[in-house]
Design an enzyme around this catalytic site. Sequence first.
Site, PDB file in Angstrom:
ATOM      1  N   HIS A  85      -9.642   2.221   0.729  1.00 32.35           N
ATOM      2  CA  HIS A  85      -9.436   1.000   1.848  1.00 32.35           C
ATOM      3  C   HIS A  85     -10.688   1.360   2.984  1.00 32.35           C
ATOM      4  O   HIS A  85     -10.226   1.102   4.345  1.00 32.35           O
ATOM      5  CB  HIS A  85      -8.240   0.893   2.408  1.00 32.35           C
ATOM      6  CG  HIS A  85      -7.834  -0.418   2.719  1.00 32.35           C
ATOM      7  ND1 HIS A  85      -8.490  -1.039   3.691  1.00 32.35           N
ATOM      8  CD2 HIS A  85      -6.720  -1.262   2.354  1.00 32.35           C
ATOM      9  CE1 HIS A  85      -7.900  -2.301   4.011  1.00 32.35           C
ATOM     10  NE2 HIS A  85      -6.780  -2.270   3.139  1.00 32.35           N
ATOM     11  N   GLU A 118     -11.552  -3.590  -2.177  1.00 29.17           N
ATOM     12  CA  GLU A 118     -10.612  -2.402  -2.882  1.00 29.17           C
ATOM     13  C   GLU A 118     -10.647  -2.840  -4.272  1.00 29.17           C
ATOM     14  O   GLU A 118      -9.978  -4.023  -4.597  1.00 29.17           O
ATOM     15  CB  GLU A 118      -9.376  -2.782  -2.326  1.00 29.17           C
ATOM     16  CG  GLU A 118      -9.225  -2.535  -0.748  1.00 29.17           C
ATOM     17  CD  GLU A 118      -8.218  -3.424   0.075  1.00 29.17           C
ATOM     18  OE1 GLU A 118      -6.924  -3.199  -0.182  1.00 29.17           O
ATOM     19  OE2 GLU A 118      -8.350  -4.430   0.745  1.00 29.17           O
ATOM     20  N   HIS A 134       0.776  -1.088   0.024  1.00 27.74           N
ATOM     21  CA  HIS A 134       0.136   0.041   0.073  1.00 27.74           C
ATOM     22  C   HIS A 134       0.695   1.402  -0.118  1.00 27.74           C
ATOM     23  O   HIS A 134       0.270   2.280   0.754  1.00 27.74           O
ATOM     24  CB  HIS A 134      -1.057   0.020   1.400  1.00 27.74           C
ATOM     25  CG  HIS A 134      -1.995  -0.871   1.156  1.00 27.74           C
ATOM     26  ND1 HIS A 134      -2.632  -1.471  -0.095  1.00 27.74           N
ATOM     27  CD2 HIS A 134      -2.848  -1.490   1.912  1.00 27.74           C
ATOM     28  CE1 HIS A 134      -3.443  -2.370   0.239  1.00 27.74           C
ATOM     29  NE2 HIS A 134      -3.764  -2.652   1.462  1.00 27.74           N
TER      30      HIS A 134
HETATM   31  C1  GLA Z   1      -5.151  -5.100   2.522  1.00 24.40           C
HETATM   32  C2  GLA Z   1      -4.063  -6.411   2.500  1.00 24.40           C
HETATM   33  C3  GLA Z   1      -4.349  -6.927   3.608  1.00 24.40           C
HETATM   34  C4  GLA Z   1      -4.143  -6.174   4.861  1.00 24.40           C
HETATM   35  C5  GLA Z   1      -4.960  -4.841   4.804  1.00 24.40           C
HETATM   36  C6  GLA Z   1      -4.707  -3.880   5.823  1.00 24.40           C
HETATM   37  O1  GLA Z   1      -6.222  -5.540   2.340  1.00 24.40           O
HETATM   38  O2  GLA Z   1      -4.311  -7.174   1.488  1.00 24.40           O
HETATM   39  O3  GLA Z   1      -3.488  -7.961   3.640  1.00 24.40           O
HETATM   40  O4  GLA Z   1      -2.599  -5.709   4.758  1.00 24.40           O
HETATM   41  O5  GLA Z   1      -4.841  -4.324   3.507  1.00 24.40           O
HETATM   42  O6  GLA Z   1      -4.595  -4.358   7.110  1.00 24.40           O
END
Ligand code: GLA
Length: 393
Positions: A221, A357, A150
């Site tokens: 997110h 997402e 991210h």
């Molecule tokens: C995304 C990732 C997860 C986790 C979340 C935040 O969805 O794929 O593995 O890191 O973000 O916690």
Amino acid sequence: MRSNFKNLLPVILPACIMYFAACNQPAKTTTTTTTMTDSTSQATLPPAKGFEKTLDGKQGHLYLLKNKNGVQAAIANYGAHLVGLLIPDKAGKLTDVAIGFDDIDSYKKALSNYYGATIGRYGNRIAKGHFTLEGKAYTLFINNKPNSLHGGKVGFNDVMWDAKQIDDHTITLTYLSKDMEEGYPGNLQCKVTYELTDDNAVKISYEATTDKTTVVNLTNHSYFNLNGAGSGTILNHTVQFKAANFTPVDSTLIPTGKIVPVAGTPFDFSTATTIGARIETKDEQLKNGKGYDHNYVLDKHDITTPVATVIGDLSGIKMEIFTEEPGLQFYSGNFMDGSNTIWGGKKDEHRTGFAMETQHFPDSPNQPQFPTTTLKPGQTYKTVTIYKFSVNK
Ligand code: GLA
């Protein structure tokens, strides 16, 4: 009839009061949000105060969007977060369906959960924090061992964006990610527009341009709980996807590179199924993800038909997702552990929120068989995702 109406009065009356109160608000409410309370415990949005902090020399604010139905959304320019979203449930009661916090410090404390954040420069993981572009190798910060997740150490979720509220419905946020920020090449000029429409949809439009070839994969997110943030498990929500395939992952959540049919696996949500129905099945992929944390390869679609539908079992609130993106990361809140107190006073307990997402696939810069995430100078990255809310009939 009459007695039915009487029974409904406690529900209808507050809903009407809320509606008219909302309509009477001043047209511009850029720095304050409305805290709406009454005896039926309608959900409220956090006050603006906790967001009015200066970071990197930029002033933070909390912005309020509203529509003609009394639906409201709060957006912070810190991390371009969707902080809260008030949607009427089957009884007309405003319910906050998006988990948020009441101040920037709480977002910073819960940074690794990315609650409600705009994610960039690259949504999801890049294996070992390495990729090569036009023959040049790039190294990113490893913030999710052994990978970069991210956007790295300071992602777009942890910077102050410039915001411009256009009107009651719309806010535009811009951010310049400098050349080599977090190891990514090119000055990337980004724009995210949140629009709350009169048909109770949150439309998020992303745009970006670069002056050097780079990679980009922006997403939102938000953690939704359609029964209301802090109301308990999301395992009884039903989910339906238009996706015949997904991208399985290794134990570090990097796609293996294969595109695999969901049919016959716990990943098949082609008919409406509760999140919890198969989440504890003995399955290597569920083990790798500690639950659902996987990218769905959406069937051929355009922005006019939903790719995902989720329904809150208690509230009857239905969320439909429309997107121009080829993938959708379904994350069932597996890393939520109750260590943070969310707006409303409850803890962020395990699996009390889920994220959807919309995105290009994880690790695409290292997986040439996936749709490309490369952006070149002269091109414009443009993508739209819509989260639309109604009451399930
Ligand atoms: C995304 C990732 C997860 C986790 C979340 C935040 O969805 O794929 O593995 O890191 O973000 O916690």
